[in-house]
Every structure is written in C-alpha cells, then in structure tokens.
Design a protein around this motif. Structure first.
Motif, PDB file in Angstrom:
ATOM      1  N   PHE A   1       0.831  -1.204   0.000  1.00 18.68           N
ATOM      2  CA  PHE A   1       0.000   0.000   0.000  1.00 18.68           C
ATOM      3  C   PHE A   1       0.863   1.251   0.000  1.00 18.68           C
ATOM      4  O   PHE A   1       1.903   1.309   0.660  1.00 18.68           O
ATOM      5  CB  PHE A   1      -0.887   0.061   1.255  1.00 18.68           C
ATOM      6  N   ILE A   2       0.402   2.250  -0.741  1.00 15.57           N
ATOM      7  CA  ILE A   2       0.912   3.613  -0.622  1.00 15.57           C
ATOM      8  C   ILE A   2      -0.279   4.487  -0.256  1.00 15.57           C
ATOM      9  O   ILE A   2      -1.372   4.337  -0.812  1.00 15.57           O
ATOM     10  CB  ILE A   2       1.552   4.103  -1.934  1.00 15.57           C
ATOM     11  N   THR A   3      -0.071   5.388   0.701  1.00 15.72           N
ATOM     12  CA  THR A   3      -1.097   6.381   1.017  1.00 15.72           C
ATOM     13  C   THR A   3      -0.509   7.767   0.799  1.00 15.72           C
ATOM     14  O   THR A   3       0.708   7.934   0.701  1.00 15.72           O
ATOM     15  CB  THR A   3      -1.590   6.257   2.474  1.00 15.72           C
ATOM     16  N   GLY A   4      -1.378   8.755   0.748  1.00 11.51           N
ATOM     17  CA  GLY A   4      -0.869  10.108   0.587  1.00 11.51           C
ATOM     18  C   GLY A   4      -1.942  11.160   0.767  1.00 11.51           C
ATOM     19  O   GLY A   4      -3.129  10.906   0.523  1.00 11.51           O
ATOM     20  N   SER A   5      -1.520  12.318   1.200  1.00  8.76           N
ATOM     21  CA  SER A   5      -2.369  13.498   1.198  1.00  8.76           C
ATOM     22  C   SER A   5      -2.245  14.178  -0.157  1.00  8.76           C
ATOM     23  O   SER A   5      -1.136  14.328  -0.677  1.00  8.76           O
ATOM     24  CB  SER A   5      -1.932  14.459   2.306  1.00  8.76           C
ATOM     25  N   LEU A   6      -3.363  14.591  -0.717  1.00 11.74           N
ATOM     26  CA  LEU A   6      -3.343  15.365  -1.959  1.00 11.74           C
ATOM     27  C   LEU A   6      -3.477  16.855  -1.663  1.00 11.74           C
ATOM     28  O   LEU A   6      -3.896  17.640  -2.507  1.00 11.74           O
ATOM     29  CB  LEU A   6      -4.449  14.886  -2.905  1.00 11.74           C
ATOM     30  N   ALA A   7      -3.076  17.232  -0.441  1.00 11.60           N
ATOM     31  CA  ALA A   7      -3.053  18.644  -0.042  1.00 11.60           C
ATOM     32  C   ALA A   7      -1.629  19.172   0.018  1.00 11.60           C
ATOM     33  O   ALA A   7      -1.392  20.238   0.589  1.00 11.60           O
ATOM     34  CB  ALA A   7      -3.724  18.804   1.319  1.00 11.60           C
TER      35      ALA A   7
END
Length: 399
Positions: A231-237
């Motif tokens: 898994f990769i997660t991320g904020s798009l902010a």
C-alpha cells in the motif's frame, strides 16, 4: 460560565485552564507557539506545502470553474453509493496508472486515508511496526484499530528487523519522506525486511507524490519498489494542492475498503468540482519535470547554505528544518526570523516531542535563488541572537 449561559463542568474547565497556563500564558505574545507575527506583503513565506506552485494554475482553476458552470444536481452522499463510471472512479484509475498500482481509492483527506486503512488492515491480533516519526494520522489509525504496536528507532532498519523477529508477522508502516525533518526513509532496506518476513508494507508518500519519481510518481516508484509494496497512502493537499487523500492498492482491496472503512462509510464524498480540479492537477504534475528540477535545485542550494552556516540538518528534500530544542528557544528563533520578514512553520508538541521543536522551511519551485540567499543571510545574522551554537542539534552535528 460558557457563552450559552451554561456552566462548564469542572473536568472541561480544568483542561481549558491547563492549556491556557501551559500554552498561552507562558508565551511572550500571549498566543499559541505556532502563531507569531502576521506576514506582510514583502515577507518571505516558507510555510506552504504547494511544492510545485500549482495551486493557482490556470488549467486547474478552469477545470473547476467549468465543472461548476456545468451545473446539474451534485449528490452529497457517501462514496459507497457511487458507481464505477463516476468522476471519482476515473480519477482513481488515472492515479493508479501514474503510481503503477492496480487501483486507487480517493479519500476525503490524507488523515481519513491513513486512519481508514489502518482500521481495515489491522486488529488486536496484528502487530504493527511503526517508525517513531511516522505521521500522526497513522498513529491514530493504529490506535483506532486496537492493534499492538512496536516503535522502531527512526530510519533504523536493523532495529525494525529485530522487532519483527521478536513479535512475528505484521504490518510495517513508514513515511517515505518525513514531514517534520525532511529526511528520506531507507525504503529498499525496509521493504526487503517486510518481504523477507512476509509482512504487509504501507508507505505514506504525502510529501513525495508529485515531487519525486518519474512524472511525479513518488519515491517508491523512483526506487523500483512498486511491485514489492502492498500500500501507498498520501495526502493530496501537498504537491497536489487540493483537499483529498489517496490509497494505492490492489483491485481486490479496493473492492473491500469502501464498505469496511468508517471514514469512507460515514463521510460524504468529494464533490465533482473538487475531483475536476484534482484531475487537472494530475495532468499538470505529470508534465512538470521542469518544476520538479527547479524545486530540487532550490532545496540543494538552501540545504548547502544552511549547513555551511553551521546549522544541523537532517533534510534530504524540499522540507528543511532547524531544531532549536525547547519551546522558549523556539520563540526566540521564531521572533528573530519574523522580525526580519522570514516566516517558517513552527512544529511543537504534539507534532514533535516536547523538547524537540522544529522551525520548518517548505520550499517551492517558484522561489528564486536571490530569495533563498536573502533567507540564508538572515539565518547567518541571527546565529548569536538565537544561541544556535548552543542548541543540542548543533552539538550533535559537531559530534
């Protein structure tokens, strides 16, 4: 007495008083530590996470305006009710293609993504191995899941492997690029450990999606690890300059997550104009090699300049932090910088340990060398005023 006329119960009154005593009355300006002076038009502001300077890109703004002008009834509801041909689904497929995963899940925020995924993949029988400096959203997700957790020393792969050998198969959680110090995880070593011990791996790429890797695909992609990470997660902010989060995952997991993760079930989906902006932003980011190069050139120049002045840096990226130590020392540093029209972001508890405050400078691709040199000149002039040579971080650099 509250504004409504109702008395405040003693337990809340005690909490408010404790906060005021510790965080307001001890401050020189009577404000929380993160708030100093108000920047002026001529100030140099190094606070924004808009690393590629695209928040006001005409292509992005026009996409949002066009979608709003298109009209129609916007369904305000949970994303569990959206079908596969929705704007959300199309954006998810485009993000998955960029990063090299089977699927992506668009979330309301990076916080929602991290809390939601930990809630769905961990439980009281699943050990979680988490880097000490991993983002608070992942720590909150671990707490929500009820999983037993084991903290390994920052970026210490050997310590991680010792813990895995002691406690068994579980979930390994790291940031690729750490948001406070700006240093980069030894991802190859960590993923090797995860695969060697049949652990699940989760990498938060909030501060490297868009800024690193081929076409902005992130550090995992740049290291050729995509097929070895679960898994990769991320904020798009951050580099995406929007209001959303993302989970990169397998198709099978994507079919499960929306119906199991509480942040997905019990929050409304992003609105169509938000997604239109993100889709346009993705196109801009894919074609922004020039912006990425400028960002990294700026960061290298600035890091080299600060190190030559004697400041200790952990940074390997566009996030560059000074570490004065205690909160009173941070006040002195903050005021010295702001008196000279330089504004960074103060990081203190609970974002950092109590006596390890950080002044974070976030660089962007629009900055010019003369602006960065102006900040370096300020940092050179205040070394004695802020007691830089006596900071623990400075002494750590000497040893």
């Amino acid at each position: 007495m509250s504004m409504t006329g109702l008395p405040i119960p003693d337990f809340l009154d005690a909490r408010l008083l404790a906060y005021e005593e510790a965080s307001i009355k001890t401050r020189r300006n009577g404000k929380p530590l993160v708030l100093g002076k108000k920047p002026q038009p001529e100030s140099i502001i190094l606070q924004s996470n808009d690393y590629l300077s695209i928040s006001n890109h005409p292509q992005v703004l026009q996409a949002q305006i066009a979608r709003l002008e298109q009209g129609g009834h916007e369904m305000v509801m949970s994303a569990v009710f959206l079908h596969e041909d929705s704007d959300k689904s199309l954006f998810e497929k485009a993000m998955a293609r960029l990063v090299g995963f089977e699927h992506a899940i668009l979330c309301q925020s990076g916080w929602a993504a991290n809390v939601g995924i930990m809630q769905t993949i961990a439980d009281q029988n699943t050990p979680v191995y988490i880097d000490f400096f991993t983002h608070m959203s992942l720590w909150e997700g671990v707490k929500t899941s009820g999983a037993p957790f084991y903290t390994f020393m920052h970026n210490d792969a050997a310590h991680l492997e010792n813990l895995v050998k002691q406690h068994g198969q579980g979930i390994i959680v790291v940031d690729s690029l750490y948001s406070t110090t700006g240093d980069i995880a030894p991802l190859t070593e960590i993923i090797d450990i995860a695969n060697r011990h049949n652990c699940l791996s989760l990498v938060d790429e909030s501060h490297s999606l868009g800024t690193h890797g081929p076409r902005g695909a992130g550090l995992v992609a740049s290291l050729g690890l995509t097929d070895r990470v679960h898994f990769i997660t991320g904020s798009l902010a951050k580099a995406f300059a929007g209001r959303a989060g993302i989970i990169l995952c397998s198709q099978r997991f994507a079919e499960y997550y929306p119906y199991a993760a509480y942040p997905a079930i019990f929050s409304s989906a992003l609105l169509p104009h938000d997604i239109a902006g993100l889709s346009a932003t993705l196109d801009v980011i894919i074609n922004s090699d020039d912006r990425r190069k400028k960002l990294h050139d700026n960061a290298l120049f600035f890091r080299n300049g600060l190190e030559s002045l004697g400041y200790f840096l952990a940074s390997q990226s566009q996030i560059i932090s000074l570490e004065p130590g205690s909160e009173p020392q941070m006040e002195i540093l903050r005021d010295a910088l702001e008196d000279r029209n330089v504004f960074g972001s103060v990081f203190c508890a609970p974002a950092t340990p109590k006596n390890r405050t950080l002044m974070r400078f976030s660089l962007n691709s629009d900055m010019e060398i003369d602006e960065l040199q102006q900040v370096l000149d300020v940092c050179a002039s205040i070394r004695d005023e802020v007691g830089m040579r006596e900071w623990k971080s400075t002494k750590r650099k000497k040893t």
